[in-house]
Design an enzyme around this catalytic site. Structure first.
Site, mmCIF file in Angstrom:
data_model
loop_
_atom_site.group_PDB
_atom_site.id
_atom_site.type_symbol
_atom_site.label_atom_id
_atom_site.label_comp_id
_atom_site.label_asym_id
_atom_site.label_seq_id
_atom_site.Cartn_x
_atom_site.Cartn_y
_atom_site.Cartn_z
ATOM 1 N N TRP A 10 0.811 -1.223 0.000
ATOM 2 C CA TRP A 10 0.000 0.000 0.000
ATOM 3 C C TRP A 10 0.840 1.267 0.000
ATOM 4 O O TRP A 10 0.315 2.354 -0.221
ATOM 5 C CB TRP A 10 -0.910 0.023 1.234
ATOM 6 C CG TRP A 10 -1.992 -1.002 1.233
ATOM 7 C CD1 TRP A 10 -2.263 -1.929 0.253
ATOM 8 C CD2 TRP A 10 -2.963 -1.224 2.265
ATOM 9 N NE1 TRP A 10 -3.332 -2.699 0.613
ATOM 10 C CE2 TRP A 10 -3.790 -2.289 1.844
ATOM 11 C CE3 TRP A 10 -3.210 -0.630 3.495
ATOM 12 C CZ2 TRP A 10 -4.845 -2.771 2.620
ATOM 13 C CZ3 TRP A 10 -4.254 -1.103 4.270
ATOM 14 C CH2 TRP A 10 -5.072 -2.155 3.837
ATOM 15 N N HIS A 94 13.056 -2.375 -0.057
ATOM 16 C CA HIS A 94 12.310 -1.829 -1.191
ATOM 17 C C HIS A 94 13.106 -0.674 -1.787
ATOM 18 O O HIS A 94 13.783 0.068 -1.081
ATOM 19 C CB HIS A 94 10.924 -1.350 -0.741
ATOM 20 C CG HIS A 94 10.019 -0.988 -1.867
ATOM 21 N ND1 HIS A 94 10.113 0.216 -2.536
ATOM 22 C CD2 HIS A 94 9.015 -1.677 -2.473
ATOM 23 C CE1 HIS A 94 9.197 0.254 -3.493
ATOM 24 N NE2 HIS A 94 8.522 -0.890 -3.479
ATOM 25 N N GLU A 166 12.250 -5.940 -8.359
ATOM 26 C CA GLU A 166 11.525 -4.730 -8.731
ATOM 27 C C GLU A 166 12.450 -3.815 -9.526
ATOM 28 O O GLU A 166 13.247 -3.077 -8.950
ATOM 29 C CB GLU A 166 10.966 -4.018 -7.499
ATOM 30 C CG GLU A 166 11.882 -3.974 -6.292
ATOM 31 C CD GLU A 166 11.572 -2.796 -5.381
ATOM 32 O OE1 GLU A 166 10.484 -2.230 -5.504
ATOM 33 O OE2 GLU A 166 12.444 -2.433 -4.583
ATOM 34 N N GLY A 172 5.874 2.657 -10.796
ATOM 35 C CA GLY A 172 5.127 3.903 -10.828
ATOM 36 C C GLY A 172 5.332 4.725 -12.081
ATOM 37 O O GLY A 172 4.888 5.865 -12.167
ATOM 38 N N GLY A 232 1.911 -2.635 -6.326
ATOM 39 C CA GLY A 232 1.789 -1.298 -5.768
ATOM 40 C C GLY A 232 0.405 -0.722 -5.997
ATOM 41 O O GLY A 232 -0.561 -1.075 -5.330
ATOM 42 N N GLY A 233 0.299 0.187 -6.970
ATOM 43 C CA GLY A 233 -0.946 0.910 -7.205
ATOM 44 C C GLY A 233 -2.172 0.039 -7.365
ATOM 45 O O GLY A 233 -3.251 0.360 -6.843
#
Length: 247
Positions: A10, A94, A166, A172, A232-233
């Protein structure tokens, strides 16, 4: 065969009301999801996750943890504290932590070790920037990040780790590594783990975490060494998260 795992990150999003609606939606579809589902929430919402998800098919976790067990470390959160809130997972390393908070490979390894000490599964994130990829340094970068963890953990501990690749340039940005590009890095990472212990490598879940969406998840997850996603989103919308969990 490795069970698919889909974890929602989140990041710094959410509110008590929005979370309640989101978790209700996720729980409603979790029973038929093909993948194991989990959400990693901001620290203040872990109690809410515990209250709403306890006894459900959805696991929960945190987005970071201190490498220290306890003490005068203002602002830090200990693994023992996460354990009290029922966390199954915790993200470590991350790219946003590495970039904005200066976390080193050794610090990430120490956090993973501390999480394991308290029975929490560390989701160890590795990945390269666009400049590093274009310079042909992808394997060198992710290999170095992974090596710090391999050196810090025993084989038994390594067997309780989840990896997440990642590509920083695909987070993003709307850009996504092709399934072949992602698979190549996942295969490399599994090979690095196999050099330490082949059995652990064969069982280890390696997630992909670069702009996974309902329309690209199935192709990504069909790759031999991609065992799910760090989302993610798309994890902020229950229908999208469930669609990925069913990919």
């Amino acid at each position: 065969m490795r069970q698919k795992l889909v974890i929602g990150n989140w990041k710094m999003h959410g509110s008590l009301a929005a979370n309640a609606a989101l978790l209700e939606g996720i729980q409603a579809g979790a029973g038929v999801a093909r993948a194991t589902l989990a959400v990693c929430a901001p620290f203040p919402y872990l109690a809410q996750c515990q209250a709403l998800l306890n006894g459900s098919k959805v696991a929960w976790g945190a987005q970071d943890v201190s490498a220290e067990a306890r003490g005068a470390f203002t602002g830090e959160v200990a693994a023992s504290m996460l354990g009290e809130f029922g966390c199954t997972y915790v993200l470590v390393g991350h790219s946003e932590r590495r970039t904005y908070h200066g976390e080193t490979d050794q610090a990430v390894a120490a956090k993973a070790l501390r999480a394991l000490e308290f029975g929490i599964v560390p989701v160890v994130c590795v990945g390269e920037t666009l400049a590093q990829r274009e310079a042909g340094e992808t394997e060198a970068v992710v290999g170095r990040q992974l090596q710090a963890v391999l050196e810090a953990l025993t084989v038994e501990q390594l067997g309780r780790v989840v990896l997440a690749y990642e590509p920083v340039w695909a987070i993003g940005t709307g850009k996504t590594a092709t399934s072949e590009q992602a698979q190549a890095v996942h295969a490399f990472l599994r090979g690095q783990v196999a050099a330490r212990d082949a059995g652990v490598a064969g069982r280890m879940a390696i997630l992909y975490g670069g702009s996974v969406k309902p329309d690209n998840a199935a192709e990504l997850f069909s790759m031999t060494d991609i065992d799910g996603g760090l989302i993610g989103g798309a994890s902020l919308k229950s229908e999208d998260f469930l669609a990925i969990g069913n990919a």
